[in-house]
Design an enzyme around this catalytic site. Sequence first.
Site, PDB file in Angstrom:
ATOM      1  N   GLU A   1     -31.630   4.766  15.387  1.00  0.00           N
ATOM      2  CA  GLU A   1     -30.335   5.407  15.566  1.00  0.00           C
ATOM      3  C   GLU A   1     -29.441   4.479  16.374  1.00  0.00           C
ATOM      4  OE1 GLU A   1     -31.967   9.055  17.291  1.00  0.00           O
ATOM      5  OE2 GLU A   1     -31.267   8.457  19.273  1.00  0.00           O
TER       6      GLU A   1
ATOM      7  N   HIS B   1     -28.703  12.131  22.215  1.00  0.00           N
ATOM      8  CA  HIS B   1     -29.673  11.362  22.976  1.00  0.00           C
ATOM      9  C   HIS B   1     -28.962  10.506  24.023  1.00  0.00           C
ATOM     10  CE1 HIS B   1     -33.159  11.363  19.853  1.00  0.00           C
ATOM     11  NE2 HIS B   1     -33.244  12.372  20.689  1.00  0.00           N
TER      12      HIS B   1
END
Lengths: 384, 384, 294, 294
Positions: C209, C247
């Site tokens: 990611e 995150h």
Amino acid sequence: MVKLAEWRGKEIFRSYGIPVPRGAVVRSPEDARKAAESGSVPLPCVVKAQVLAGGRGKGGAVRFADSPAAAAEAAQAILALEFKGEKVREVLLEEKLAIAKELYVSISLDRSRRVPLLMASAQGGVEIETVDDSALLRVEIDPFAGLLAYEKRRVAAALGVSGPVRASLDRLLDQLWIVFQKEDAELVEINPLAIVGDGVIALDAKVIIEDDAAFRHPEFNEVRDDRTPLEEIAREQEIAFVQLDGDIGVIANGAGLTMATLDVLTQYGGRPGVFLDLGGTDDPKKVTQAFLLMAKARPSAVFLNIFGGVTRCDTVALGLVDALKEVPEAERFPLVARIRGNNEARGIEILRAAGVGARTDLKECAQSVVAAAAGRRVAPGARA
Amino acid sequence: MVKLAEWRGKEIFRSYGIPVPRGAVVRSPEDARKAAESGSVPLPCVVKAQVLAGGRGKGGAVRFADSPAAAAEAAQAILALEFKGEKVREVLLEEKLAIAKELYVSISLDRSRRVPLLMASAQGGVEIETVDDSALLRVEIDPFAGLLAYEKRRVAAALGVSGPVRASLDRLLDQLWIVFQKEDAELVEINPLAIVGDGVIALDAKVIIEDDAAFRHPEFNEVRDDRTPLEEIAREQEIAFVQLDGDIGVIANGAGLTMATLDVLTQYGGRPGVFLDLGGTDDPKKVTQAFLLMAKARPSAVFLNIFGGVTRCDTVALGLVDALKEVPEAERFPLVARIRGNNEARGIEILRAAGVGARTDLKECAQSVVAAAAGRRVAPGARA
Amino acid sequence: MTVLVDSGTKVVVQGITGHQGTVHTVNMKAFGTAVVAGVTPGKGGSQVEGVPVFDSVDDAVRRTGANASCIFVPAPFAKDALLEAVDAGIRLAVVVTEHIPFHDMLVMYHYARSRGARIIGPNCPGIGAPGKSKVGIIPNVVFRPGRVGVISRSGTLTYEIVNGIKERGLGQSTCLGLGGDPVVGTSFVDALPLFEADPETDLVVLVGEIGGTAEEDAAEYIQRHVSKPVVAYVAGRSAPPGKRMGHAGAIIARGKGTAESKLTALRNAGAQVADFPYEIPDLVAARLGASASR
Amino acid sequence: MTVLVDSGTKVVVQGITGHQGTVHTVNMKAFGTAVVAGVTPGKGGSQVEGVPVFDSVDDAVRRTGANASCIFVPAPFAKDALLEAVDAGIRLAVVVTEHIPFHDMLVMYHYARSRGARIIGPNCPGIGAPGKSKVGIIPNVVFRPGRVGVISRSGTLTYEIVNGIKERGLGQSTCLGLGGDPVVGTSFVDALPLFEADPETDLVVLVGEIGGTAEEDAAEYIQRHVSKPVVAYVAGRSAPPGKRMGHAGAIIARGKGTAESKLTALRNAGAQVADFPYEIPDLVAARLGASASR
């Protein structure tokens, strides 16, 4: 090794937020009375000799007082003591607390494991050496990560404390670790650590600061209570110099060689009185200085044992010859010299020219110096 | 991510002994005048907008003043600005210094190497991204051993400073490292770091505090300048919620899945307006809360994408149904729901019973929600 | 051992008496994991789901022979829990806890590393090897024994992908969730050699990611050292710079950490890149069909 | 490599421009050691006895390939010097400096260890392998190539003993001075396996002194792991408790660290114990004569 008196240790503790009893240090009965009268020391109080040796309780060096007059009286009695060879000059007066339990904690160095070692025991107030290993918790502290929360849980469990007492203990342990690091301590010991009410409090304080870290702690320069005057001079001159019980002075280069020389001397019946390690020097002036210091200790005889490496034999010889000229008549001593190693021949030659015989056999030299000391007669070496 | 305004960063610097210019932060032209008049800000002075975006110099957000009246005027002009979308509410007035040279230093996190990274450049005062790699020194700091003396020597050499300036730089670097650690910073940046006379001084201050360390820094609770009001509410509710430029709301569970959903949506022509990561929850109330928050953002349509793991599909469905009842008429939105995984069948059933259709194919869902947003018509999902 | 865990893995659950700790203890046991102990200070002597609870990891290790830990302890106490585990001799710790300050994680990482211990996570789903052992929180239902290795920075997205592999009729050797934080104990570069060396893995799925350079680092490593086929996906192509996308580690900062940069690097390193997660199972199947190593 | 050093050892001298640094650079070169670089911050670009001086260890290592360091830097700066060396990739550092605070040495030790670097010392004479290389300050004249290994906590006493071995017509494989401080980078227990494994060593002379438990630890190790004959001597039998005998580490504290305890342990472990240093050469000769390994 800077051993701090109890009151100095407690001053440090207080400055780091470690709880200690309210108290005052005094140097006269009159000041003891004033401290009690003014309320700076609540009554009843404990009056303790400020000496470095342990076992004060049994030795009459700890008393109790419930009035200013009694405090003065107790101080007077204690200031008159000579405790285990140490004159009492300072007395600590402290509030007497209602102690629920006495514990033990300390942080020192574990040399083998190369870590700071926290020790804790529920059996406080006694010499820790007498405590059974099974009753002593040892916690190795990582010098980088510091004292960890789980390690404090282990200590609390071993000491059997919980609730607010445990919270108080946790804070104390955190600060004790910081003292150990920040003050470059060899030892921080609280024995006894008392449970009083809902918290813990340091009833005693033993703090030893490492010599080699002195450059970081100029505030301790004046505090060298356990050195002899000559040892103190030696420290300033950066000479490793230890006064012992006997009468023969030993000068050698290197700690191991000096110790081995002591051992040989002892083996042949001599009693070493001074351990003087010249260290690794190639400056004759340093050698002269060391000899003059040795003379001040008034040895019956002196054993010089040199193995020339970094320190060359001729350097030592030159320094020695200079020293011989300067030692006052009254301080002269029989000298036995053994010289080996780097520039050995030149060293022996220099000494001979100055009237000092020098040999190479360690055993023979040891026997000679013992004989010289015994008879105070000039043996194979020359009389300085 | 708590980005501190320049003046707050400098307040922290000052408290750690890092030199900063004398100055004052004001919120009105009148206070600017008073600060200059009282001498708390020496004249001539610099007047700077306290905004989080960079490039203030070129944007008219930094001015100079040599009298109290000029200071007030400059403050007024700056307070009227909207700088890169941010209303200016605070102005910092600071003494104007005789700058010999402008340097750059910062400490941030090197994620790959897992160490704090000190960066330094002799080319200060410009965006560090524009500085050539060869002109940028990188020093990895061991988190246990801290910033080492030899590392500071490297920095001084790279910045070309020596003598008293170097001593001043050494102290600043030590303190900057302590700020980075003690304040749980993600970034501490001084750009420019100025050489003024014999020392260095932080002309600017960029300090970003890490969100996850907020529990250790309650003092920053009120300082969240760069969040939208809804993002602020989301933070308090512990929901990962990011407002974006588009109009379609995305609710998913897990950061990766939410991002992937955004990507799919974008691929099919949609413009995401809200990123809402439910995280791993099995509390329907949390889901309800998240939906009500999403409604407040007034999306054209909402895409719910759940893969049930820790978060079970039926939990989400129950929370969603509760939310649907509570969303005010004016805030309702078309909803497309995709549900997969743990308790998938039960979740779909619950939604159906509440009039919400749910599917399992991601691509189809994306297309539907884009269409729904475009037409604001109710597509395969139900109108909430 | 396949990759990191196998049937000899004996797990102690730190924070077992908490809600998450208890739920996932049940799930791990249902998976077949040997959960031999739990730890919650002050609750030693009790039991959770038949698992004995101890006051300290040291106790747990000495009494049960636990050799791996799964940590659910809340963020403010997670550092201490990990250091306790390492000191007790644990050499594999899966840290599920999220929101651990990265300054704490730096300490955890270097402490563990200097003692030869490996951390998976924090803020991670952990590790699962179907038919062998699972340490962490990946849902049991997504697994199926097979020869595909999965390494991912995501949680739920990984479940979705792993599930997709299962539904495609394939299975996994080991699935490893590295966690979404800026500092992780085990990165792609640390994990890739384990899968490369694993005789039970034929192909690796890498799920990245935005944020940081872990995927770029992985690409460099793949180019030099990985012979097995790699199928990669990177989430966050549409994410704007400067925003944390859920995150703590998923942020494009100062022009670094874009999906584009990662995808380009992975593509150049010879990885097959999926544009969307749902494409992965087909790509894997095609690659495995074509692969000589099958 | 014999033990730690051989002719491939390339030494950088930290603090080369100081008096001691210069003197021992000359001596090391005379011994045959490849002294390839010196470091004194601010004096980079100069030369000492033909050895190029650099501003940093990193520079020195990159330009000369130095792989060992000999540190003469004054105590207050020694920690930094050692950490700099380790960071520059040095994996063997002989720290001659004395009076380093042990709190600093704890940092040095754990820092080096976590990076796979070995410290000899501090406050030590270093290491010498006759005919190969010397890193430190042991006088060149005492050496003679041979098959006796020497490990010692002392300085001058070691020179005397090594010299005695030479005068007895024997020679040394490697002589290692561990240093007289309470915390040393390499202890007897760390050094013994190197000599046990060294094909050029037939017998080990161990020279201890009072203080700590390094000799007791060594005895335990010898009993379990050392097959070669060991001749031991411990200085300080006549030292009183509580006094530091020259070395910071030479102190009997709280009843621990007596010569008696050490001698008993070594004797029980099968070492031949000398009562006085001048007995060692004969004991060695006798043991080697009797030794099957000769």
